[in-house]
Design a protein around this motif. Structure first.
Motif, PDB file in Angstrom:
ATOM      1  N   LYS A 183     -47.014 -28.916  -2.817  1.00 27.49           N
ATOM      2  CA  LYS A 183     -46.204 -28.375  -1.730  1.00 27.49           C
ATOM      3  C   LYS A 183     -45.103 -29.367  -1.366  1.00 27.49           C
ATOM      4  N   THR A 184     -43.989 -28.837  -0.912  1.00 28.92           N
ATOM      5  CA  THR A 184     -42.854 -29.691  -0.599  1.00 28.92           C
ATOM      6  C   THR A 184     -42.481 -29.585   0.876  1.00 28.92           C
ATOM      7  N   THR A 185     -41.739 -30.585   1.340  1.00 29.60           N
ATOM      8  CA  THR A 185     -41.233 -30.571   2.698  1.00 29.60           C
ATOM      9  C   THR A 185     -39.991 -29.692   2.773  1.00 29.60           C
ATOM     10  N   GLY A 186     -39.617 -29.298   3.962  1.00 24.95           N
ATOM     11  CA  GLY A 186     -38.410 -28.518   4.135  1.00 24.95           C
ATOM     12  C   GLY A 186     -37.195 -29.419   4.251  1.00 24.95           C
ATOM     13  N   GLY A 187     -36.027 -28.812   4.416  1.00 27.10           N
ATOM     14  CA  GLY A 187     -34.803 -29.585   4.555  1.00 27.10           C
ATOM     15  C   GLY A 187     -33.802 -29.272   3.465  1.00 27.10           C
ATOM     16  N   THR A 189     -32.893 -31.199   1.043  1.00 26.32           N
ATOM     17  CA  THR A 189     -33.507 -31.592  -0.230  1.00 26.32           C
ATOM     18  C   THR A 189     -35.024 -31.533  -0.083  1.00 26.32           C
ATOM     19  N   SER A 190     -35.709 -31.274  -1.187  1.00 27.24           N
ATOM     20  CA  SER A 190     -37.170 -31.167  -1.179  1.00 27.24           C
ATOM     21  C   SER A 190     -37.807 -32.511  -1.518  1.00 27.24           C
ATOM     22  N   THR A 193     -45.077 -33.528  -0.098  1.00 32.22           N
ATOM     23  CA  THR A 193     -45.833 -33.860   1.096  1.00 32.22           C
ATOM     24  C   THR A 193     -46.648 -35.124   0.815  1.00 32.22           C
TER      25      THR A 193
END
Length: 221
Positions: A183-187, A189-190, A193
């Motif tokens: 899973k990746t963080t938002g924003g 750019t990725s 986690t």
């Protein structure tokens, strides 16, 4: 000066994220880590730091970076502006319109990759394992005259850090916290986690000593 600042800003954040993703995927795929390390040991050895000149003759390292970039989608959508009225694939695009390139969709397209969910650097190598293929399918750095200014710098920074880390240390899943989520963080750019790893100084075999025996030592950071 402005161009230099643009290159640094274009490469620093995304390179840091791609480095984190690389460590994550190497932990999830120890067989890939073993192949990368074998190539690194053969080309660089243990007595000097890796350089970008080494990267140029390390096809598996190049394929590893491409596969990391395909999987992690640091920039899921790349924006471009139309400078004039034009037609693309039968669709009319008027002047001064912002066009979003769905990079994440391209990177996960089964018609392009066959098995896009699998982490497999070999998809970027020909049958000999010595030449890069399929790189033109990736648009993570853009293409043509408007390709990313920081592409080369990003590759240099990525390789020097990742290669130095793998050269000197062993990486394993943390026994206490073994979960490795993609899973990746938002924003804009990725980034991955938070994940944990067990990092220990690497033990390796030096060349034979005067008695004909191999001396074992620990790599020093």
């Amino acid at each position: 000066m402005a161009t230099g600042c643009d290159m640094l800003s274009a490469s620093s954040d995304t390179t840091a994220n791609s480095t984190e993703f690389t460590v994550l995927y190497l932990l999830r795929n120890p067989h890939v880590l073993a192949k990368f390390r074998a190539e690194l040991d053969r080309v660089v050895g243990f007595d000097r730091a890796p350089t970008y000149e080494d990267y140029k003759v390390m096809p598996y390292a190049k394929a590893l970076l491409l596969e990391v970039l395909r999987h992690c989608n640091i920039l899921p959508i790349v924006g471009r502006g139309s400078s004039c009225d034009t037609t693309v694939a039968g669709c009319f695009v008027p002047k001064d319109v912002l066009v979003g390139i769905n990079v994440a969709g391209i990177n996960k397209d089964p018609e392009l990759w066959g098995d896009p969910a699998n982490f497999r650097p070999e998809r970027f190598l020909d049958e000999s394992g010595q030449n890069i293929i399929n790189e033109e399918k990736l648009l993570v750095f853009g293409a043509g005259r408007h390709a990313c200014l920081g592409e080369t710098m990003a590759k240099v920074m990525w390789f020097k850090f990742v290669a130095s880390l793998i050269q000197r240390y062993d990486l394993k899943r943390s026994p206490a916290r073994p979960a490795l989520s993609t899973k990746t963080t938002g924003g804009l750019t990725s980034a991955p986690t938070t994940f944990y790893a067990m990092v220990t100084p690497r033990s390796y075999a030096k060349p034979t000593n005067g008695n004909g025996n191999r001396a074992v030592a620990a790599a020093r950071g």
